[in-house]
Design a protein around this motif. Structure first.
Motif, PDB file in Angstrom:
ATOM      1  N   ASP A 263       0.635  -1.133  -0.372  1.00  0.00           N
ATOM      2  CA  ASP A 263      -0.110  -0.535  -0.003  1.00  0.00           C
ATOM      3  C   ASP A 263       1.226   1.344  -0.166  1.00  0.00           C
ATOM      4  OD1 ASP A 263      -1.429   2.190   0.598  1.00  0.00           O
ATOM      5  OD2 ASP A 263      -2.740   0.905   2.278  1.00  0.00           O
ATOM      6  N   PRO A 264       1.021   2.168  -1.169  1.00  0.00           N
ATOM      7  CA  PRO A 264       1.910   3.729  -1.543  1.00  0.00           C
ATOM      8  C   PRO A 264       1.819   3.681   0.228  1.00  0.00           C
ATOM      9  CG  PRO A 264       1.100   2.781  -3.439  1.00  0.00           C
ATOM     10  CD  PRO A 264       0.108   1.881  -2.539  1.00  0.00           C
ATOM     11  N   ASP A 265       0.349   4.207   0.328  1.00  0.00           N
ATOM     12  CA  ASP A 265       0.034   5.292   1.712  1.00  0.00           C
ATOM     13  C   ASP A 265       0.912   4.847   3.056  1.00  0.00           C
ATOM     14  OD1 ASP A 265      -1.575   6.851   0.186  1.00  0.00           O
ATOM     15  OD2 ASP A 265      -3.554   5.635   0.630  1.00  0.00           O
ATOM     16  N   HIS A 266       1.613   3.392   3.171  1.00  0.00           N
ATOM     17  CA  HIS A 266       2.681   3.004   4.271  1.00  0.00           C
ATOM     18  C   HIS A 266       3.404   3.225   3.832  1.00  0.00           C
ATOM     19  CE1 HIS A 266      -1.333  -0.443   4.755  1.00  0.00           C
ATOM     20  NE2 HIS A 266      -1.874   1.321   5.730  1.00  0.00           N
ATOM     21  N   ILE A 267       4.124   3.901   2.923  1.00  0.00           N
ATOM     22  CA  ILE A 267       5.579   5.326   2.331  1.00  0.00           C
ATOM     23  C   ILE A 267       4.999   6.287   3.018  1.00  0.00           C
ATOM     24  CG2 ILE A 267       7.111   4.974   2.175  1.00  0.00           C
ATOM     25  CD1 ILE A 267       6.688   2.745   0.211  1.00  0.00           C
ATOM     26  N   SER A 268       5.701   7.317   4.295  1.00  0.00           N
ATOM     27  CA  SER A 268       6.007   8.004   4.729  1.00  0.00           C
ATOM     28  C   SER A 268       7.372   8.660   3.922  1.00  0.00           C
ATOM     29  CB  SER A 268       5.972   9.002   6.080  1.00  0.00           C
ATOM     30  OG  SER A 268       4.607   8.690   6.550  1.00  0.00           O
ATOM     31  N   VAL A 269       6.977   9.878   2.901  1.00  0.00           N
ATOM     32  CA  VAL A 269       8.117  10.412   2.257  1.00  0.00           C
ATOM     33  C   VAL A 269       8.243  11.831   2.632  1.00  0.00           C
ATOM     34  CG1 VAL A 269       9.184  11.294   0.086  1.00  0.00           C
ATOM     35  CG2 VAL A 269       7.692   9.215   0.064  1.00  0.00           C
ATOM     36  N   LEU A 270       9.503  12.072   3.671  1.00  0.00           N
ATOM     37  CA  LEU A 270      10.078  12.913   4.717  1.00  0.00           C
ATOM     38  C   LEU A 270      11.243  13.838   4.170  1.00  0.00           C
ATOM     39  CD1 LEU A 270       8.625  11.058   7.393  1.00  0.00           C
ATOM     40  CD2 LEU A 270       7.230  12.759   6.482  1.00  0.00           C
ATOM     41  N   PRO A 271      11.603  14.580   3.305  1.00  0.00           N
ATOM     42  CA  PRO A 271      12.865  15.405   3.046  1.00  0.00           C
ATOM     43  C   PRO A 271      13.236  16.513   4.442  1.00  0.00           C
ATOM     44  CG  PRO A 271      10.883  16.034   0.754  1.00  0.00           C
ATOM     45  CD  PRO A 271      10.199  15.628   2.132  1.00  0.00           C
ATOM     46  N   GLY A 272      14.237  16.174   4.711  1.00  0.00           N
ATOM     47  CA  GLY A 272      15.127  17.683   5.450  1.00  0.00           C
ATOM     48  C   GLY A 272      14.470  18.384   4.890  1.00  0.00           C
ATOM     49  N   ILE A 273      14.870  19.283   5.599  1.00  0.00           N
ATOM     50  CA  ILE A 273      14.337  21.307   5.524  1.00  0.00           C
ATOM     51  C   ILE A 273      15.069  21.696   6.798  1.00  0.00           C
ATOM     52  CG2 ILE A 273      12.208  21.130   4.028  1.00  0.00           C
ATOM     53  CD1 ILE A 273      10.275  22.002   6.306  1.00  0.00           C
ATOM     54  N   ALA A 274      15.682  22.601   5.930  1.00  0.00           N
ATOM     55  CA  ALA A 274      16.439  23.511   6.921  1.00  0.00           C
ATOM     56  C   ALA A 274      15.746  25.405   6.447  1.00  0.00           C
ATOM     57  CB  ALA A 274      17.850  23.823   7.050  1.00  0.00           C
ATOM     58  N   PRO A 275      14.409  25.722   6.647  1.00  0.00           N
ATOM     59  CA  PRO A 275      13.419  26.706   7.147  1.00  0.00           C
ATOM     60  C   PRO A 275      14.579  28.046   7.587  1.00  0.00           C
ATOM     61  CG  PRO A 275      12.703  25.549   7.882  1.00  0.00           C
ATOM     62  CD  PRO A 275      13.737  24.753   8.142  1.00  0.00           C
ATOM     63  N   ILE A 276      14.663  29.159   6.211  1.00  0.00           N
ATOM     64  CA  ILE A 276      14.784  30.941   7.645  1.00  0.00           C
ATOM     65  C   ILE A 276      13.706  31.301   7.141  1.00  0.00           C
ATOM     66  CG2 ILE A 276      16.012  32.518   6.563  1.00  0.00           C
ATOM     67  CD1 ILE A 276      18.076  30.326   5.121  1.00  0.00           C
ATOM     68  N   ILE A 277      13.206  31.730   8.419  1.00  0.00           N
ATOM     69  CA  ILE A 277      12.286  31.767   8.800  1.00  0.00           C
ATOM     70  C   ILE A 277      12.372  33.744   9.543  1.00  0.00           C
ATOM     71  CG2 ILE A 277       9.358  32.197  10.460  1.00  0.00           C
ATOM     72  CD1 ILE A 277      10.841  29.346  10.296  1.00  0.00           C
ATOM     73  N   ALA A 278      11.295  34.876   9.007  1.00  0.00           N
ATOM     74  CA  ALA A 278      11.955  36.139   9.379  1.00  0.00           C
ATOM     75  C   ALA A 278      10.691  36.809   9.696  1.00  0.00           C
ATOM     76  CB  ALA A 278      12.376  36.762   8.776  1.00  0.00           C
ATOM     77  N   ASP A 279      10.289  37.738  10.217  1.00  0.00           N
ATOM     78  CA  ASP A 279       8.789  38.629  10.207  1.00  0.00           C
ATOM     79  C   ASP A 279       8.167  38.574   8.721  1.00  0.00           C
ATOM     80  OD1 ASP A 279       8.550  37.903  13.023  1.00  0.00           O
ATOM     81  OD2 ASP A 279       9.428  40.606  13.188  1.00  0.00           O
ATOM     82  N   THR A 280       9.063  38.934   7.618  1.00  0.00           N
ATOM     83  CA  THR A 280       9.101  39.467   6.396  1.00  0.00           C
ATOM     84  C   THR A 280      10.100  38.613   5.370  1.00  0.00           C
ATOM     85  OG1 THR A 280      10.773  41.292   5.789  1.00  0.00           O
ATOM     86  CG2 THR A 280       8.593  41.941   6.600  1.00  0.00           C
ATOM     87  N   ASP A 281       9.116  38.751   4.292  1.00  0.00           N
ATOM     88  CA  ASP A 281       9.870  37.626   3.679  1.00  0.00           C
ATOM     89  C   ASP A 281      10.984  38.568   2.820  1.00  0.00           C
ATOM     90  OD1 ASP A 281       7.822  35.656   3.242  1.00  0.00           O
ATOM     91  OD2 ASP A 281       7.374  36.332   1.133  1.00  0.00           O
ATOM     92  N   GLU A 282      11.387  40.121   2.792  1.00  0.00           N
ATOM     93  CA  GLU A 282      12.601  40.548   2.545  1.00  0.00           C
ATOM     94  C   GLU A 282      13.425  40.077   3.097  1.00  0.00           C
ATOM     95  OE1 GLU A 282       8.780  41.568   0.168  1.00  0.00           O
ATOM     96  OE2 GLU A 282       9.603  42.190   2.355  1.00  0.00           O
ATOM     97  N   GLU A 283      12.753  40.570   4.757  1.00  0.00           N
ATOM     98  CA  GLU A 283      14.196  39.792   5.929  1.00  0.00           C
ATOM     99  C   GLU A 283      14.851  38.947   5.586  1.00  0.00           C
ATOM    100  OE1 GLU A 283      12.645  41.230  10.313  1.00  0.00           O
ATOM    101  OE2 GLU A 283      11.533  42.129   9.309  1.00  0.00           O
TER     102      GLU A 283
END
Length: 447
Positions: A263-283
């Protein structure tokens, strides 16, 4: 509010101490000994649990060089670490990496079986074949196993471990003190495995945990890696860079699993991420640009070389063409190395350009909390992922994600607000595996 009733986003946290690049350890808010401080891991696991994450994940590999990234140089062994975290948390899944190339199935079955009991059903094993060729010399071998042999061996290794986890039927221990019966001997089963790579008699001296067996994770992008993941994995830590790459990987892996009758739903595909978050997109974009510009080219060359068994790319002219490394065996991180070679040739990259492109963690999720949450939703709804594993080092970035992005994901109906289960299988929507001895001998033989 967007609702997605049929699927739930999965979130994990890679607890990476002082960092798997060469810059994060300098964060003033990050303890310099975080990678060997069990309290750092416990504190961050508890924070992830408070945010209702599915799991924490501990990476590992059995080889380093003087140029290796700081976290890899000095870190705790995964099973020891996770055992301490297990008794300091109550809900979050606990996933650790152990190689099939330089361990034995009986040891691994016993260790993860023990962690599963200690945590009351929250253990997961990240199955790796070891990408670094230098590891061979730490285990009495002159040469690393060939890539194809590593994956063949890994498949049999997991088969043996899962067989050992089924050494006892669920009601094998009546523990009848009045009758003096501790074990029903008819419900203890030797494995008696004799294969190409392993010969293991069994039985294993530990029973099932509440989730039946630890969850199997895997990470591999080569053809052999994808085949193994489709066959054995219940969670996959995908190595993808772009949305389109992720969609291709997701569809391909699920199709391979379906072709094997899973069952394909019994495999979770989970990439790694390192988000960069600030108050605004520009920051946030300004922070991303500053981080990218602040990384020394020498360090990026080391990270580029890691995919090729720490091949020394400093020997080549920086602004010269990417060298012909086809003479190398590509027996390390094969899928990633082959991808670097393919793109470098197709785009005529210089050594400097290749280092800039492949020597740093790619930041796909950069912006305000709303922007990052929207991008996570796009990947999830677009069937590029089933969730993400967040790279955790410095406290500020982790807090930004937990406190500002997670509430938006919850408001969208993407992510839980409370745990509904006590086991890792429950969190991931996975069934308890059918006990092999619950089937008839004819069914077992047919497999």
């Amino acid at each position: 509010m967007t609702q997605h009733p049929t699927r739930q986003l999965k979130l994990g946290a890679i607890l990476a101490g002082v960092g798997t690049d060469h810059t994060r350890w300098r964060d003033p808010a990050l303890p310099g000994d975080a990678s060997i401080d069990i309290n750092w891991y416990i504190d961050n696991a508890r924070l992830a649990e408070a945010a209702k994450f599915d799991l924490v994940f501990i990476v590992d590999s059995p080889f380093i060089t003087p140029d290796t990234a700081p976290h890899f140089l000095n870190r705790l062994e995964p099973l020891t670490l996770l055992s301490a975290v297990a008794v300091s948390t109550s809900k979050i899944g606990l996933v650790g990496t152990l190689t099939t190339s330089y361990w034995e199935p009986y040891n691994v079955a016993r260790q993860f079986g023990s962690l599963d009991h200690i945590s009351k059903g929250r253990a997961g094993w990240n199955v790796v074949t070891t990408g670094l060729e230098g590891a061979a010399r730490n285990y009495g071998r002159d040469e690393h196993f060939d890539h194809a042999e590593r994956y063949e061996r890994a498949g049999e290794f997991v088969e043996v471990v899962q067989g050992l986890w089924d050494s006892y039927e669920d009601d094998a221990f009546p523990r009848d003190k009045a009758a003096g019966v501790f074990l029903d001997k008819t419900k203890q089963h030797a494995l008696n495995h004799k294969g190409k790579h392993f010969s293991v008699a069994g039985p294993l001296a530990i029973s099932h945990s509440p989730q039946g067996q630890p969850v199997i994770f895997q990470a591999g992008v080569s053809g052999a890696g994808r085949d193994l993941g489709a066959r054995i994995a219940e969670g996959v830590f995908a190595g993808v860079d772009t949305f389109e790459d992720a969609q291709e990987y997701y569809a391909d892996l699920k199709a391979r699993a379906a072709a094997l009758g899973r069952d394909p739903d019994h495999i979770s595909v989970l990439p790694g991420i390192a988000p960069i978050i600030a108050d605004t997109d520009e920051e946030a974009q300004a922070i991303a640009e500053a981080q990218a510009g602040g990384r020394e080219i020498e360090k990026l060359l080391v990270e580029l070389g890691r995919a090729f068994g720490y091949h020394d790319f400093k020997q080549y002219p920086l602004d010269g063409p990417f060298p012909d490394v086809s003479k190398l065996s590509l027996n390390s991180y094969k899928g990633h190395a082959e991808r670097i070679v393919r793109i470098a040739r197709a785009e005529n990259l210089t050594v400097r350009q290749a280092a800039e492109r492949f020597g740093r963690w790619k930041a796909n999720f950069v912006g305000s909390p709303q922007t990052v949450a929207d991008e996570i939703e796009r990947w999830f709804v677009g069937r590029a992922v089933d969730g993400f594993i967040l790279h955790v080092t410095g406290p500020h970035a982790f807090a930004q994600f937990r406190e500002k992005v997670v509430p938006i994901l919850q408001a969208k109906g993407l992510f839980r607000t409370e745990y509904e289960h006590d086991t890792l299988r429950g969190h991931l929507g996975l069934p308890v595996p059918e006990h092999r001895w619950a089937r008839s001998p004819d069914q077992i033989a047919a497999e």
